[in-house]
Design an enzyme around this catalytic site. Structure first.
Site, PDB file in Angstrom:
ATOM      1  N   ASP A   1      -9.814   3.303  -0.385  1.00  0.00           N
ATOM      2  CA  ASP A   1      -8.360   3.419  -0.223  1.00  0.00           C
ATOM      3  C   ASP A   1      -7.941   2.745   1.079  1.00  0.00           C
ATOM      4  O   ASP A   1      -7.116   3.258   1.841  1.00  0.00           O
ATOM      5  CB  ASP A   1      -7.897   4.878  -0.265  1.00  0.00           C
ATOM      6  CG  ASP A   1      -6.389   5.029  -0.466  1.00  0.00           C
ATOM      7  OD1 ASP A   1      -5.716   4.004  -0.683  1.00  0.00           O
ATOM      8  OD2 ASP A   1      -5.884   6.157  -0.391  1.00  0.00           O
TER       9      ASP A   1
ATOM     10  N   HIS B   1      -2.814   8.042  -9.520  1.00  0.00           N
ATOM     11  CA  HIS B   1      -2.528   8.769  -8.285  1.00  0.00           C
ATOM     12  C   HIS B   1      -1.871  10.075  -8.715  1.00  0.00           C
ATOM     13  O   HIS B   1      -0.753  10.066  -9.238  1.00  0.00           O
ATOM     14  CB  HIS B   1      -1.588   7.932  -7.407  1.00  0.00           C
ATOM     15  CG  HIS B   1      -1.117   8.618  -6.171  1.00  0.00           C
ATOM     16  ND1 HIS B   1      -1.484   8.204  -4.902  1.00  0.00           N
ATOM     17  CD2 HIS B   1      -0.292   9.679  -5.979  1.00  0.00           C
ATOM     18  CE1 HIS B   1      -0.904   8.980  -3.996  1.00  0.00           C
ATOM     19  NE2 HIS B   1      -0.181   9.884  -4.629  1.00  0.00           N
TER      20      HIS B   1
ATOM     21  N   ARG C   1      -1.723  -5.635   0.615  1.00  0.00           N
ATOM     22  CA  ARG C   1      -0.385  -5.719   1.226  1.00  0.00           C
ATOM     23  C   ARG C   1       0.339  -7.045   1.005  1.00  0.00           C
ATOM     24  O   ARG C   1       1.450  -7.211   1.524  1.00  0.00           O
ATOM     25  CB  ARG C   1      -0.471  -5.451   2.727  1.00  0.00           C
ATOM     26  CG  ARG C   1      -1.081  -4.127   3.129  1.00  0.00           C
ATOM     27  CD  ARG C   1      -0.349  -2.951   2.545  1.00  0.00           C
ATOM     28  NE  ARG C   1      -0.722  -1.687   3.191  1.00  0.00           N
ATOM     29  CZ  ARG C   1      -0.502  -0.498   2.676  1.00  0.00           C
ATOM     30  NH1 ARG C   1       0.084  -0.389   1.490  1.00  0.00           N
ATOM     31  NH2 ARG C   1      -0.847   0.611   3.318  1.00  0.00           N
TER      32      ARG C   1
ATOM     33  N   ASP D   1      -0.223   3.610  -7.978  1.00  0.00           N
ATOM     34  CA  ASP D   1      -0.818   4.232  -6.799  1.00  0.00           C
ATOM     35  C   ASP D   1       0.170   4.312  -5.641  1.00  0.00           C
ATOM     36  O   ASP D   1       0.924   3.386  -5.376  1.00  0.00           O
ATOM     37  CB  ASP D   1      -2.059   3.473  -6.334  1.00  0.00           C
ATOM     38  CG  ASP D   1      -2.747   4.206  -5.209  1.00  0.00           C
ATOM     39  OD1 ASP D   1      -3.141   5.360  -5.422  1.00  0.00           O
ATOM     40  OD2 ASP D   1      -2.859   3.642  -4.111  1.00  0.00           O
TER      41      ASP D   1
ATOM     42  N   GLY E   1      -2.076   6.232   5.499  1.00  0.00           N
ATOM     43  CA  GLY E   1      -3.020   5.161   5.214  1.00  0.00           C
ATOM     44  C   GLY E   1      -3.895   4.811   6.392  1.00  0.00           C
ATOM     45  O   GLY E   1      -3.421   4.677   7.520  1.00  0.00           O
TER      46      GLY E   1
END
Length: 374
Positions: free
Chosen positions: A265, A158, A44, A131, A284
């Site tokens: 993930d 993805h 992130r 992704d 997520g």
């Protein structure tokens, strides 16, 4: 490689002297493994540090036994050029506690319209991925594969047809397209977070045909089915948790080698972003700190696979497929059980479906380049 024989025999002192403290080496209750590798992690940063930072994400990785992670490119700025990638590399150099290898984006801005600067990026990244988004254009994916192939790099795809999401067809129909292109081009191709029976069937066929294809799945697809999903952001991810036939196919593929590795993930969000129920929450969940104990409990202790096979899935295969040099070690007490408490995570993320579950396998230490982290 027989991990149990190599790493937990009478010659432990010879193997690990100088790399682990003597009290760890000599403790018969501790199992020592090659450091885990997670090839699918969202750190992130840059751009979304309120969700996670490279410092907090890699601290979480240490607590999960990981010595290397590969970071996904849905960041701001997107690593689609050297200039943008350097923003991330500077933070990694300053703050990372484990080895971090970034993916660059396949397309500029991950928008699917124009290729990223693959020629300039290929030797500074672990591979290429958009992704979070499938590459919708057949022509664009073919161009990407040709360019990535020219540098002997890898595409981590993805697979998602936007108009069909989140159905199973959305995943496996795009995978089917990609595999046809791989057959034509011969690029190294890795499928991210495989979740459907049909995808497994396609990967199995591709491997039998000798194509340079690998795939990963994640712990949540191996533990849960759609019947377990609650109205909570803790169960919201993309691809979603599927049906029983899909879980059974994934477990079979773990056993027979069709699935090459387990990746988490790990995708943290803020508590506010995950507090709006299943429908309103972002996709997520976090997973770095729970992957090994969950897989040890639900796969090894349940006699689905051997411990050696689990270490292959979490450590040996990622090194081989992604050509990673890593001499890290991790130490677990396999007999120690505990209750997963997300409030104790080192990650900024707290959202996952594992809270309250009893697991075996307590992390003791992770050694990275001879530095011990407990």
């Amino acid at each position: 490689m027989n991990t149990q024989t190599t790493f937990n025999n009478l010659h432990r002192n010879e193997l690990f002297k100088g790399r682990l403290p003597e009290d760890i080496i000599s403790n018969p209750n501790y199992s020592i493994f090659p450091g885990f590798i997670d090839v699918h992690v969202h750190l992130r940063e840059p751009g979304f540090s309120y969700k996670e930072t490279i410092a907090t994400g890699t601290r979480a990785a240490i607590c999960g036994g990981y010595s290397t992670v590969a970071s996904m490119p849905n960041l701001n700025p997107v690593p689609d050029s050297i200039e943008n990638l350097n923003v991330q590399l500077d933070i990694i150099k300053k703050d990372a506690l484990v080895n971090v290898y970034p993916f660059a984006a396949i397309t500029k801005g991950q928008l699917g319209n124009e290729l990223s600067d693959i020629d300039a990026l290929y030797d500074k990244v672990i591979g290429f991925s958009d992704d979070g988004r499938g590459v919708q254009s057949d022509e664009m994916m073919e161009k990407a594969m040709l360019k990535v192939k020219s540098h002997d790099s890898i595409i981590a795809a993805h697979c998602e047809v936007n108009s069909l999401a989140p159905s199973p067809e959305s995943e496996y129909l795009q995978l089917e397209r990609d595999l046809k292109l791989v057959s034509k081009i011969g690029v190294r191709y890795h499928m991210c977070h495989c979740s459907t029976k049909e995808s497994i069937d396609l990967i199995r066929q591709a491997k039998k045909a000798g194509l340079p294809v690998t795939c990963e799945t994640a712990p949540h697809y191996l533990i849960f089915t759609e019947n377990d999903v609650q109205d909570s952001g803790n169960y919201k991810m993309n691809p979603p948790i599927r049906g029983l036939k899909d879980k059974e196919a994934l477990l079979e593929a773990i056993c027979d080698g069709t699935i090459d590795m387990i990746a988490t993930d790990h995708a943290p969000h803020s508590s506010e972003e995950k507090s709006k129920g299943f429908a309103g929450s972002l996709n997520g969940i976090v997973g770095l700190e729970t992957a090994f104990p969950l897989m040890y409990t639900y796969l090894v202790k349940a006699q689905v696979i051997s411990l050696d096979r689990l270490i292959e899935l979490m450590s040996i295969a990622p090194r081989k497929v992604f050509r990673i040099q890593d001499d890290g070690l991790c130490v677990f007490d396999l007999n120690q059980k505990y209750i997963i408490d997300p409030q104790c995570f080192k990650s900024k993320g707290r959202s996952c479906p594992y809270g309250g579950m009893e697991v075996y396998g307590k992390h003791i230490a992770t050694s990275i380049k001879g530095v011990i982290n407990e």
